[in-house]
Design a protein around this motif. Structure first.
Motif, PDB file in Angstrom:
ATOM      1  N   ASP A  28      38.797  48.853  42.185  1.00  0.00           N
ATOM      2  CA  ASP A  28      38.532  48.902  40.919  1.00  0.00           C
ATOM      3  C   ASP A  28      39.643  49.390  40.100  1.00  0.00           C
ATOM      4  O   ASP A  28      40.062  48.939  39.227  1.00  0.00           O
ATOM      5  CB  ASP A  28      37.392  49.627  40.334  1.00  0.00           C
ATOM      6  CG  ASP A  28      36.012  48.944  40.758  1.00  0.00           C
ATOM      7  OD1 ASP A  28      36.161  47.789  41.082  1.00  0.00           O
ATOM      8  OD2 ASP A  28      34.804  49.836  40.827  1.00  0.00           O
TER       9      ASP A  28
ATOM     10  N   THR B 111      33.280  45.775  49.209  1.00  0.00           N
ATOM     11  CA  THR B 111      33.781  45.779  47.900  1.00  0.00           C
ATOM     12  C   THR B 111      34.100  44.147  47.403  1.00  0.00           C
ATOM     13  O   THR B 111      33.707  44.053  46.335  1.00  0.00           O
ATOM     14  CB  THR B 111      34.997  46.686  47.673  1.00  0.00           C
ATOM     15  OG1 THR B 111      34.623  47.864  48.071  1.00  0.00           O
ATOM     16  CG2 THR B 111      35.492  46.485  46.261  1.00  0.00           C
ATOM     17  N   TRP B 112      34.617  43.573  48.330  1.00  0.00           N
ATOM     18  CA  TRP B 112      34.989  42.030  48.273  1.00  0.00           C
ATOM     19  C   TRP B 112      33.538  41.178  48.082  1.00  0.00           C
ATOM     20  O   TRP B 112      33.718  40.769  46.966  1.00  0.00           O
ATOM     21  CB  TRP B 112      35.718  41.509  49.503  1.00  0.00           C
ATOM     22  CG  TRP B 112      36.333  40.313  49.305  1.00  0.00           C
ATOM     23  CD1 TRP B 112      36.291  39.530  48.349  1.00  0.00           C
ATOM     24  CD2 TRP B 112      37.233  39.792  50.286  1.00  0.00           C
ATOM     25  NE1 TRP B 112      36.841  38.274  48.732  1.00  0.00           N
ATOM     26  CE2 TRP B 112      37.718  38.542  49.759  1.00  0.00           C
ATOM     27  CE3 TRP B 112      37.728  40.219  51.467  1.00  0.00           C
ATOM     28  CZ2 TRP B 112      38.619  37.645  50.411  1.00  0.00           C
ATOM     29  CZ3 TRP B 112      38.743  39.118  52.320  1.00  0.00           C
ATOM     30  CH2 TRP B 112      39.054  38.135  51.556  1.00  0.00           C
TER      31      TRP B 112
ATOM     32  N   ASP C  77      32.291  41.945  44.525  1.00  0.00           N
ATOM     33  CA  ASP C  77      33.112  41.363  43.398  1.00  0.00           C
ATOM     34  C   ASP C  77      32.556  39.589  43.645  1.00  0.00           C
ATOM     35  O   ASP C  77      32.737  39.375  42.521  1.00  0.00           O
ATOM     36  CB  ASP C  77      34.768  41.534  44.033  1.00  0.00           C
ATOM     37  CG  ASP C  77      35.238  42.674  43.399  1.00  0.00           C
ATOM     38  OD1 ASP C  77      34.693  43.409  42.504  1.00  0.00           O
ATOM     39  OD2 ASP C  77      36.356  43.134  43.733  1.00  0.00           O
TER      40      ASP C  77
ATOM     41  N   ARG D 180      29.723  39.537  41.727  1.00  0.00           N
ATOM     42  CA  ARG D 180      29.922  39.532  40.095  1.00  0.00           C
ATOM     43  C   ARG D 180      30.541  38.260  39.718  1.00  0.00           C
ATOM     44  O   ARG D 180      30.274  37.789  38.643  1.00  0.00           O
ATOM     45  CB  ARG D 180      30.862  40.773  39.967  1.00  0.00           C
ATOM     46  CG  ARG D 180      30.269  42.127  40.264  1.00  0.00           C
ATOM     47  CD  ARG D 180      31.163  43.088  39.921  1.00  0.00           C
ATOM     48  NE  ARG D 180      30.737  44.586  40.393  1.00  0.00           N
ATOM     49  CZ  ARG D 180      31.341  45.220  41.429  1.00  0.00           C
ATOM     50  NH1 ARG D 180      32.224  44.740  41.928  1.00  0.00           N
ATOM     51  NH2 ARG D 180      30.908  46.353  41.783  1.00  0.00           N
TER      52      ARG D 180
ATOM     53  N   LEU E 116      38.254  38.825  39.031  1.00  0.00           N
ATOM     54  CA  LEU E 116      37.573  39.355  40.258  1.00  0.00           C
ATOM     55  C   LEU E 116      38.142  38.427  41.298  1.00  0.00           C
ATOM     56  O   LEU E 116      38.178  38.995  42.448  1.00  0.00           O
ATOM     57  CB  LEU E 116      36.175  39.101  40.288  1.00  0.00           C
ATOM     58  CG  LEU E 116      35.412  40.239  39.028  1.00  0.00           C
ATOM     59  CD1 LEU E 116      33.985  39.610  38.754  1.00  0.00           C
ATOM     60  CD2 LEU E 116      35.398  41.569  39.703  1.00  0.00           C
TER      61      LEU E 116
END
Length: 356
Positions: free
Chosen positions: A52, A98-99, A102, A105, A121
């Motif tokens: 982030d 995390t990927w 993303d 999202r 993103l």
């Protein structure tokens, strides 16, 4: 402007100095904790900001004034960073999580046609990793990233977007074939057929849809969608009667599968097919059904439904004025959200109306 593929504390310090801010002021500017910036400055090249924070640093650098960007480049050069090649690191297990978040999202952003944030993103990962150095999980995530980027370009829908979408889809398909994930590969083939249809290659698109409608790699729902889209391509070719037969059958299957959204889309497409056949009574009946049950949740769905409704209204002189008003509203929404393909469709309807 220098491009930072992977920020470390060194690059973060250079950006702070280029902005001529204190550690506290820099932290407030980024929206992160003062301790976080202090850690970067203490560990320098030995620390890597979280994903982030990487994105925040990218954004701050991109939005900085030219004088700040020039100072940043000079500071990097003085530290020997400008000319030092930096290989994107292989993502860790934590990076994979995390990927994946993303990508979730990004999918939400695309469903709302928030293309700017979706691009941020997706770019974060496409520019950060090298696919040849990824493990199988990383390659899968990279393939999903390419696919979603292709979806974004397809939704934007300019001629250039469609060419780029086809290339992105082809690259993702190759990855999924290599990973032996046939369902994903087949889904991308379905997306490639949609790009063919949007590009005006209707016979080729219909042929692809026909093959995929019987493809066991796809779920039943995807196969029914392929059958509906065969009808769409036929309708655009002027073969309305054949299209209506296929669309009705697809609508019945969507009903059996309890898929109300797809069923409503089928009603909309049936309305346009009946309009193509010159049957405005049934066209209006189907479009009213689609409007009353479809409940569009995104700008794209609103534009598609309003454009179809306007197209039918314009076919009758008695409702032509209402059709023009509806079409103008659809064009405004499409322009506001960057829906290039929809704008081209609206312009084609207007040109046909003027020639009639």
């Amino acid at each position: 402007m220098a491009t930072v593929h992977q920020w470390s504390g060194l690059e973060a310090r250079a950006l702070r100095k280029a902005l001529r801010k204190s550690i506290r002021g820099f932290a407030e500017h980024l929206g992160v904790a003062v301790n976080t910036v202090a850690k970067w400055e203490k560990l320098l090249s030995e620390t890597t900001p979280q994903a982030d924070s990487q994105a925040i640093l990218d954004t701050v650098l991109a939005r900085a004034e030219p004088a700040v960007q020039e100072r940043f480049e000079r500071l990097l050069d003085s530290d020997g960073l400008t000319h030092r090649p930096r290989r994107p690191p292989v993502p860790s297990l934590g990076d994979h999580e995390t990927w994946a978040e993303d990508l979730e999202r990004a999918m939400v952003c695309l469903s709302r046609q928030d293309f700017t944030f979706a691009r941020t993103l997706l770019d974060r990962w496409l520019h950060r990793v090298l696919p040849g150095e990824l493990d199988e999980r990383g390659q899968y995530l990279y393939g999903r990233t390419l696919t979603l980027f292709g979806d974004m370009r397809r939704l934007q829908g300019t001629v250039c977007d469609l060419i780029t979408a086809a290339r992105l889809y082809a690259d993702a398909r190759s990855l999924f074939i290599g990973l032996r994930i046939p369902r994903r590969a087949a889904q991308i083939e379905l997306s490639l057929a949609v790009v063919e249809e949007m590009s005006g290659r209707l016979e080729s698109a219909a042929s692809r849809y026909e093959a995929l409608a019987e493809d066991d790699r796809l779920s039943r729902l995807d196969r029914v969608r392929a059958r509906l889209w065969i009808g769409t391509a036929l309708s655009k070719q002027g073969r309305a009667d054949s299209a209506i037969v296929l669309m009705r059958a697809a609508a019945r299957e969507f009903y059996d599968l309890t898929e109300p959204v797809d069923w409503a889309v089928a009603q909309q497409k049936l309305a346009l097919a009946h309009r193509g056949a010159g049957d405005l009574i049934h066209a209006l009946r189907y479009i009213e059904t689609a409007r009353s049950t479809g409940r569009p949740n995104s700008p794209l769905e609103h534009v598609q439904l309003d454009t179809a409704h306007a197209h039918i209204l314009l076919s009758d002189p008695a409702t032509a004025d209402e059709g023009r008003t509806t079409l103008a509203g659809a064009a405004a929404t499409a322009g506001q959200h960057g829906l290039g393909h929809q704008l081209r469709s609206i312009e084609a309807i207007r040109e046909a109306q003027e020639c009639a």
